[in-house]
Design an enzyme around this catalytic site. Sequence first.
Site, mmCIF file in Angstrom:
data_model
loop_
_atom_site.group_PDB
_atom_site.id
_atom_site.type_symbol
_atom_site.label_atom_id
_atom_site.label_comp_id
_atom_site.label_asym_id
_atom_site.label_seq_id
_atom_site.Cartn_x
_atom_site.Cartn_y
_atom_site.Cartn_z
ATOM 1 N N LEU A 34 50.929 22.496 47.214
ATOM 2 C CA LEU A 34 49.515 22.079 46.828
ATOM 3 C C LEU A 34 48.409 22.422 47.667
ATOM 4 C CD1 LEU A 34 50.660 18.416 45.490
ATOM 5 C CD2 LEU A 34 50.570 20.624 44.156
ATOM 6 N N ASP A 59 56.478 22.771 51.956
ATOM 7 C CA ASP A 59 55.758 23.698 52.911
ATOM 8 C C ASP A 59 57.024 24.681 52.985
ATOM 9 O OD1 ASP A 59 54.460 25.215 54.379
ATOM 10 O OD2 ASP A 59 53.297 23.676 55.490
ATOM 11 N N PHE A 81 55.964 33.351 44.256
ATOM 12 C CA PHE A 81 54.343 33.535 44.306
ATOM 13 C C PHE A 81 53.982 33.234 45.732
ATOM 14 C CE2 PHE A 81 55.429 33.102 39.683
ATOM 15 C CZ PHE A 81 55.032 34.607 39.219
ATOM 16 N N SER A 125 51.346 43.875 45.036
ATOM 17 C CA SER A 125 49.984 44.265 44.911
ATOM 18 C C SER A 125 49.712 45.606 44.905
ATOM 19 C CB SER A 125 49.024 43.374 45.882
ATOM 20 O OG SER A 125 47.489 43.897 45.680
ATOM 21 N N THR A 127 47.294 46.718 45.953
ATOM 22 C CA THR A 127 46.418 46.947 47.312
ATOM 23 C C THR A 127 47.426 47.833 48.282
ATOM 24 O OG1 THR A 127 45.267 46.054 48.972
ATOM 25 C CG2 THR A 127 47.326 44.961 48.448
ATOM 26 N N TYR A 150 46.345 40.597 54.640
ATOM 27 C CA TYR A 150 46.992 40.252 53.389
ATOM 28 C C TYR A 150 47.426 41.236 52.960
ATOM 29 C CZ TYR A 150 46.945 40.056 48.336
ATOM 30 O OH TYR A 150 47.391 40.198 46.893
ATOM 31 N N LYS A 154 51.856 42.192 52.054
ATOM 32 C CA LYS A 154 52.472 42.604 51.056
ATOM 33 C C LYS A 154 53.593 43.755 51.065
ATOM 34 C CE LYS A 154 51.115 39.729 48.258
ATOM 35 N NZ LYS A 154 51.821 38.429 47.908
ATOM 36 N N PHE A 178 47.985 44.751 39.348
ATOM 37 C CA PHE A 178 46.463 45.051 39.552
ATOM 38 C C PHE A 178 45.662 43.718 39.455
ATOM 39 C CE2 PHE A 178 46.724 49.760 39.797
ATOM 40 C CZ PHE A 178 47.901 49.677 40.028
ATOM 41 N N ARG A 231 38.319 49.071 38.379
ATOM 42 C CA ARG A 231 39.553 48.437 38.524
ATOM 43 C C ARG A 231 40.304 48.167 37.315
ATOM 44 N NH1 ARG A 231 38.082 49.401 42.699
ATOM 45 N NH2 ARG A 231 37.868 47.640 44.464
HETATM 46 C C1 UD1 Z 1 40.795 42.064 45.710
HETATM 47 C C2 UD1 Z 1 41.461 42.363 47.021
HETATM 48 C C3 UD1 Z 1 42.849 42.914 46.824
HETATM 49 C C4 UD1 Z 1 43.803 41.803 46.008
HETATM 50 C C5 UD1 Z 1 42.984 41.442 44.879
HETATM 51 C C6 UD1 Z 1 43.749 39.890 44.217
HETATM 52 C C7 UD1 Z 1 39.835 43.259 48.396
HETATM 53 C C8 UD1 Z 1 39.088 44.383 49.052
HETATM 54 N N1 UD1 Z 1 40.774 43.389 47.483
HETATM 55 O O1 UD1 Z 1 40.772 43.214 44.793
HETATM 56 O O2 UD1 Z 1 43.466 43.239 48.207
HETATM 57 O O3 UD1 Z 1 45.054 42.241 45.705
HETATM 58 O O4 UD1 Z 1 41.751 41.106 45.104
HETATM 59 O O5 UD1 Z 1 42.973 39.508 42.977
HETATM 60 O O6 UD1 Z 1 39.167 42.087 48.454
HETATM 61 N N2 UD1 Z 1 32.859 42.670 42.748
HETATM 62 C C9 UD1 Z 1 31.764 42.618 42.829
HETATM 63 N N3 UD1 Z 1 30.941 41.433 42.950
HETATM 64 C C10 UD1 Z 1 31.744 40.222 43.210
HETATM 65 C C11 UD1 Z 1 33.128 40.194 43.254
HETATM 66 C C12 UD1 Z 1 33.552 41.748 43.156
HETATM 67 O O7 UD1 Z 1 30.858 43.537 42.492
HETATM 68 O O8 UD1 Z 1 31.060 39.056 43.523
HETATM 69 C C13 UD1 Z 1 33.457 43.682 42.628
HETATM 70 C C14 UD1 Z 1 34.359 44.700 43.721
HETATM 71 O O9 UD1 Z 1 33.513 45.382 44.520
HETATM 72 C C15 UD1 Z 1 35.493 45.270 42.814
HETATM 73 C C16 UD1 Z 1 35.708 44.660 41.583
HETATM 74 O O10 UD1 Z 1 34.461 43.685 41.532
HETATM 75 O O11 UD1 Z 1 34.986 46.542 42.593
HETATM 76 C C17 UD1 Z 1 36.885 43.527 41.650
HETATM 77 O O12 UD1 Z 1 36.861 42.813 42.925
HETATM 78 P P1 UD1 Z 1 37.840 41.453 43.264
HETATM 79 O O13 UD1 Z 1 38.040 40.823 42.015
HETATM 80 O O14 UD1 Z 1 37.425 41.052 44.461
HETATM 81 O O15 UD1 Z 1 39.243 42.418 43.324
HETATM 82 P P2 UD1 Z 1 39.648 43.683 44.220
HETATM 83 O O16 UD1 Z 1 38.756 43.967 45.105
HETATM 84 O O17 UD1 Z 1 39.833 44.944 43.258
#
Ligand code: UD1
Length: 335
Positions: A34, A59, A81, A125, A127, A150, A154, A178, A231
């Site tokens: 939680l 935990d 998870f 991930s 990532t 992080y 993984k 993804f 993405r």
């Molecule tokens: C992020 C993590 C990734 C993780 C995943 C889990 C990073 C660098 N990577 O992925 O390791 O597995 O979350 O969900 O943090 N964006 C904006 N404005 C915002 C937020 C995001 O423009 O306020 C853009 C980001 O630059 C990116 C896209 O939206 O291009 C997606 O961002 P986000 O949802 O944070 O995911 P990831 O960065 O792909």
Amino acid sequence: MKRILVTGGLGFIGSHTVVELQNEGFEVVIVDDLSNTTLKVLESITEITGTRPTFHQIDLRIKNDVKTLFKTLKVDGIIHFSAFKAVGESIQNPLDYYENNIGSLVYILQEMRDRNLDNFIFSSSCTVYGQADELPITENAPVKKAESTYGNTKQIGEEIIQETCKAHQLNAIALRYFNPIGAHESVKIGELPIGVPQNLIPFVTQTAAGIRKELSVFGDDYPTIDGTAVRDYIHVVDLAKAHIAALKRLINKTNKQNFEFFNVGSGKGSSVLEVIKAFEKASGQPLNYKIVGRREGDITSAYANTTKANKELNWKTEKSLDEGLASAWKWQQRQ
Ligand code: UD1
């Protein structure tokens, strides 16, 4: 009836997976500490499925508590998870991330070994690929040095599982997610970010709801269709169903190797501006946003080649980006 242990089963992806497991006739035992969710999610799962899963607040960093849990627990599979998932925080607190994400994994695998339990699914991930050299990304793409603690948990997690599978005849599947988005169609469960959301979609929906003033778009000078980063956004219900497919593969012993890994994405890349446009259409209202500089550590593009998962897991996505965004917006409005 097969009984499945779901750690982190009250989290975002965990709760949606528990619903799908129960819909498929599995008996579910949830463990959650939680730390990033509430007991209300257990009520919501019960309302959606009509069945209350068994729940233990534990935990998993406390080895003795893990041991006690397994003393009385007979399960046919485990979906693991529970982990910390904030990229920025992980760089500031690496030891907490290693303790939680690696420590609990090791304790669970030790219990599986000692009690001859089998069938383990791990939340990995995309990532692990970093900025892949080729798009879409197949499972043959090399794992690149992690940009964050992080991400490293993984990669290390996958290695620990692979070595354990080899040494102890365990069967496991790592699912490389993804970008999960959206909420269950009942709008009873969804993503519950604590504090300011770091991920795009919760920030978008909170901006539309007036909780945040405006969305910052991180960079418009990437070599992509419109300059914003690309993405692969996958509906969380589709992602949840991939876990059922992977679990059945292990239970039915149709896996080809003790340790396998699969990309789980939609297979489609979308830029941040494309997401904003699609959201405006889905919600019927304009979104307040501005372009700012790039976010450190962000990659240009990542989207999955899902052929391996489609063929081997007999799984494919059923929901579109628009459906994911519409459900995320409904969920936001329900809060
Ligand atoms: C992020 C993590 C990734 C993780 C995943 C889990 C990073 C660098 N990577 O992925 O390791 O597995 O979350 O969900 O943090 N964006 C904006 N404005 C915002 C937020 C995001 O423009 O306020 C853009 C980001 O630059 C990116 C896209 O939206 O291009 C997606 O961002 P986000 O949802 O944070 O995911 P990831 O960065 O792909």
